[in-house]
Design a protein around this motif. Structure first.
Motif, PDB file in Angstrom:
ATOM      1  N   ARG A 277       0.838  -1.211   0.000  1.00  0.00           N
ATOM      2  CA  ARG A 277       0.000   0.000   0.000  1.00  0.00           C
ATOM      3  C   ARG A 277       0.868   1.255   0.000  1.00  0.00           C
ATOM      4  NH1 ARG A 277      -3.735  -2.599   3.098  1.00  0.00           N
ATOM      5  NH2 ARG A 277      -2.666  -2.016   5.018  1.00  0.00           N
ATOM      6  N   VAL A 278       1.935   1.232   0.785  1.00  0.00           N
ATOM      7  CA  VAL A 278       2.824   2.390   0.825  1.00  0.00           C
ATOM      8  C   VAL A 278       3.512   2.577  -0.518  1.00  0.00           C
ATOM      9  CG1 VAL A 278       4.906   3.343   1.878  1.00  0.00           C
ATOM     10  CG2 VAL A 278       3.181   2.240   3.317  1.00  0.00           C
ATOM     11  N   LYS A 279       4.010   1.494  -1.088  1.00  0.00           N
ATOM     12  CA  LYS A 279       4.675   1.586  -2.394  1.00  0.00           C
ATOM     13  C   LYS A 279       3.713   2.107  -3.463  1.00  0.00           C
ATOM     14  CE  LYS A 279       7.960  -2.216  -1.631  1.00  0.00           C
ATOM     15  NZ  LYS A 279       8.376  -3.563  -2.069  1.00  0.00           N
ATOM     16  N   ARG A 280       2.479   1.592  -3.434  1.00  0.00           N
ATOM     17  CA  ARG A 280       1.484   2.029  -4.430  1.00  0.00           C
ATOM     18  C   ARG A 280       1.171   3.511  -4.260  1.00  0.00           C
ATOM     19  NH1 ARG A 280      -1.982  -1.574  -3.449  1.00  0.00           N
ATOM     20  NH2 ARG A 280      -3.425  -0.406  -2.119  1.00  0.00           N
ATOM     21  N   GLY A 281       1.055   3.959  -3.010  1.00  0.00           N
ATOM     22  CA  GLY A 281       0.793   5.372  -2.772  1.00  0.00           C
ATOM     23  C   GLY A 281       1.901   6.263  -3.313  1.00  0.00           C
ATOM     24  N   ILE A 282       3.144   5.832  -3.120  1.00  0.00           N
ATOM     25  CA  ILE A 282       4.280   6.619  -3.625  1.00  0.00           C
ATOM     26  C   ILE A 282       4.267   6.654  -5.151  1.00  0.00           C
ATOM     27  CG2 ILE A 282       6.807   6.676  -3.797  1.00  0.00           C
ATOM     28  CD1 ILE A 282       6.874   5.549  -0.930  1.00  0.00           C
ATOM     29  N   ARG A 283       3.964   5.494  -5.778  1.00  0.00           N
ATOM     30  CA  ARG A 283       3.900   5.459  -7.239  1.00  0.00           C
ATOM     31  C   ARG A 283       2.812   6.377  -7.776  1.00  0.00           C
ATOM     32  NH1 ARG A 283       4.883  -0.231  -6.481  1.00  0.00           N
ATOM     33  NH2 ARG A 283       2.634  -0.641  -6.613  1.00  0.00           N
ATOM     34  N   LEU A 284       1.744   6.565  -6.972  1.00  0.00           N
ATOM     35  CA  LEU A 284       0.642   7.435  -7.396  1.00  0.00           C
ATOM     36  C   LEU A 284       0.872   8.900  -7.030  1.00  0.00           C
ATOM     37  CD1 LEU A 284      -2.385   5.120  -6.487  1.00  0.00           C
ATOM     38  CD2 LEU A 284      -1.514   5.656  -8.766  1.00  0.00           C
ATOM     39  N   GLY A 285       2.051   9.190  -6.472  1.00  0.00           N
ATOM     40  CA  GLY A 285       2.405  10.580  -6.231  1.00  0.00           C
ATOM     41  C   GLY A 285       2.202  11.076  -4.809  1.00  0.00           C
ATOM     42  N   ARG A 286       1.870  10.182  -3.860  1.00  0.00           N
ATOM     43  CA  ARG A 286       1.694  10.610  -2.478  1.00  0.00           C
ATOM     44  C   ARG A 286       3.031  11.025  -1.876  1.00  0.00           C
ATOM     45  NH1 ARG A 286      -2.468   8.521   0.641  1.00  0.00           N
ATOM     46  NH2 ARG A 286      -1.518   9.792   2.295  1.00  0.00           N
ATOM     47  N   ASP A 287       3.000  12.050  -1.030  1.00  0.00           N
ATOM     48  CA  ASP A 287       4.209  12.459  -0.314  1.00  0.00           C
ATOM     49  C   ASP A 287       4.529  11.448   0.776  1.00  0.00           C
ATOM     50  OD1 ASP A 287       4.585  14.764  -1.774  1.00  0.00           O
ATOM     51  OD2 ASP A 287       3.321  15.987  -0.442  1.00  0.00           O
ATOM     52  N   SER A 288       5.808  11.098   0.881  1.00  0.00           N
ATOM     53  CA  SER A 288       6.242  10.188   1.934  1.00  0.00           C
ATOM     54  C   SER A 288       7.756  10.277   2.072  1.00  0.00           C
ATOM     55  CB  SER A 288       5.848   8.736   1.612  1.00  0.00           C
ATOM     56  OG  SER A 288       6.423   7.838   2.540  1.00  0.00           O
ATOM     57  N   ILE A 289       8.222  10.188   3.306  1.00  0.00           N
ATOM     58  CA  ILE A 289       9.673  10.188   3.518  1.00  0.00           C
ATOM     59  C   ILE A 289      10.293   8.893   2.995  1.00  0.00           C
ATOM     60  CG2 ILE A 289       9.561  11.719   5.510  1.00  0.00           C
ATOM     61  CD1 ILE A 289       9.787   9.353   7.328  1.00  0.00           C
ATOM     62  N   ALA A 291       9.742   7.840  -0.037  1.00  0.00           N
ATOM     63  CA  ALA A 291       9.851   7.942  -1.501  1.00  0.00           C
ATOM     64  C   ALA A 291      11.285   7.765  -1.962  1.00  0.00           C
ATOM     65  CB  ALA A 291       9.296   9.287  -1.965  1.00  0.00           C
ATOM     66  N   ALA A 292      12.226   8.204  -1.169  1.00  0.00           N
ATOM     67  CA  ALA A 292      13.643   8.100  -1.531  1.00  0.00           C
ATOM     68  C   ALA A 292      14.117   6.649  -1.560  1.00  0.00           C
ATOM     69  CB  ALA A 292      14.496   8.902  -0.546  1.00  0.00           C
ATOM     70  N   GLU A 293      13.338   5.750  -0.940  1.00  0.00           N
ATOM     71  CA  GLU A 293      13.724   4.341  -0.887  1.00  0.00           C
ATOM     72  C   GLU A 293      13.206   3.558  -2.086  1.00  0.00           C
ATOM     73  OE1 GLU A 293      15.674   3.359   1.478  1.00  0.00           O
ATOM     74  OE2 GLU A 293      15.538   5.168   2.716  1.00  0.00           O
ATOM     75  N   MET A 294      12.488   4.231  -2.976  1.00  0.00           N
ATOM     76  CA  MET A 294      11.873   3.531  -4.111  1.00  0.00           C
ATOM     77  C   MET A 294      12.892   3.273  -5.216  1.00  0.00           C
ATOM     78  SD  MET A 294       8.665   2.693  -3.738  1.00  0.00           S
ATOM     79  CE  MET A 294       7.910   2.606  -5.346  1.00  0.00           C
TER      80      MET A 294
END
Length: 406
Positions: A277-289, A291-294
């Motif tokens: 869910r976190v990975k999907r949110g980042i792929r969809l453009g959600r802000d998250s600390i 994101a740098a780990e993707m």
């Protein structure tokens, strides 16, 4: 050495009496022969004969007790000789094989993990199990004759009677002849059970389920499973598949589960679901600390989500909360059906504390019947993942001390 009594015969009855006496010594020792006869309702000669056999085999030992009155002869008391014999317990999963040794008191005196890096074939997995046991014997300088039995806690669907892993989904293997293979290799009796039911057995002997007649144990990791205890007995079901809570449907419009269905609890609340869910949110453009780990080189784990959530990362917090809500819904359904005294939760996911437990308890309070136990029934296991291996040992101890019982 066979520890499974043959019932329906004189020798079977003698074996059952022997187990009953050993269990009484385990639970109430130091204890005298006279007290054993009184509590078991066996005749003193029968008790004396069985005690003599157990002493000769070094399962129990004698010690001098205290006289009840001044000048009285000090009675000879019996205790378990817990360090003469041992049990090997092994927990097999897709990520790690944990091997432990316990004494007759159930105390773990050795533990070793072996990581499972690649998805092994059946032959490779069986070879790893044999190697783990052999290393355990070698490192502890144990003779085969000192090992009462080997207990195996295996993930997935298990046939306990024949010792076969019917389907290990995270290994993508079927019909693994674990009991037959290990007994042929080591000439030691092998008992086997599903990993969460083994954990549930350990909870009933040593953990939060001790002396509790009805409880449910739920384990959350890569998958989600549960063990059900009703009237002090683990409920397996006719097909040994009772407790597959991970594949109960909590949302018919939910994501596809690895089992092929849609909306399974496992697809919402497992560790993998939280991460996805976190990975999907980042792929969809959600802000998250996070994101740098993707990137392809990062090995994601649940602790990353915990750390981000503790720093206030909204995406991580939402993912944990959603997992908690769906877990709470599934637990509420279990409570409404079985009305257990306790629901014991095990898994790294619960290290998040109130970030995961609060939404679980809120949903349970909202969704359970007023006559059912609510959120106060929920507790976290103190045995942890080692509880699976402890449960594997307990399979053997149960057959030694309480054959046919819980």
């Amino acid at each position: 050495m066979s520890f499974i009594p043959k019932t329906g015969s004189f020798e079977g009855m003698k074996s059952l009496n022997k187990s009953a006496i050993m269990n009484l010594i385990r639970l109430q020792g130091p204890i005298s022969r006279a007290e054993i006869a009184k509590l078991t309702k066996l005749t003193p000669p029968t008790v004396g004969s069985i005690v003599s056999e157990l002493l000769e085999a070094d399962f129990i030992k004698e010690e001098t007790g205290f006289a009840k009155s001044q000048g009285g002869r000090k009675p000879i008391m019996l205790t378990l000789n817990s360090s003469n014999y041992f049990i090997i317990g092994i927990y097999g999963s897709a990520e790690v094989i944990t091997t432990v040794i316990s004494n007759l008191d159930g105390e773990i005196i050795y533990s070793k993990d072996r990581e499972v890096w690649n998805t092994p074939s059946e032959v490779e997995f069986l070879t790893m199990l044999k190697e783990c046991i052999q290393i355990t014997l070698d490192e502890n300088d144990l003779l085969h004759s000192s090992i009462i039995g080997i207990g195996v806690a295996m993930h997935g669907l298990v046939d306990p009677e024949n010792g076969i892993a019917i389907f290990a989904p995270h290994l993508n293997l079927s019909n693994i002849p674990i009991k037959k293979t290990l007994e042929e290799k080591f000439s030691i009796p092998v008992l086997m059970e599903n990993d969460v039911r083994a954990l549930t057995l350990a909870e009933s002997w040593y953990g939060k389920g001790k002396d509790v007649s009805d409880f449910i144990c739920i384990s959350v990791g890569r998958g989600i499973g549960s063990g059900i205890v009703l009237n002090h007995k683990i409920y397996n079901g006719v097909y040994n598949s009772a407790g597959e809570i991970g594949h109960t449907i909590v949302d018919v419009n939910g994501p596809r589960c690895k089992c092929g269905n849609y909306g399974c609890l496992e697809a919402f609340s497992s560790e993998a679901a939280v991460l996805e869910r976190v990975k999907r949110g980042i792929r969809l453009g959600r802000d998250s600390i996070l994101a740098a780990e993707m990137n392809e080189d990062t090995q994601w784990d649940i602790e990353m989500i915990f750390r981000a959530a503790e720093k206030g990362d909204q995406l991580a917090l939402e993912s944990l909360e959603e997992s908690g809500r769906y877990l709470g819904l599934a637990i509420a359904n279990f409570i409404n059906i079985f009305t257990p005294s306790k629901v014991i939760l095990e898994g790294k996911l619960f290290d998040a504390g109130d970030l995961i437990l609060s939404p679980i308890r809120t949903m349970v309070e909202r969704s359970t019947l007023k006559s059912s136990p609510g959120a106060e029934a929920i507790e976290c296991s103190t045995l942890g993942k080692k509880g699976m291996a402890v449960g594997a040992c307990t399979l053997v101890l149960r057959s030694l001390f309480k054959p046919g019982g819980f």
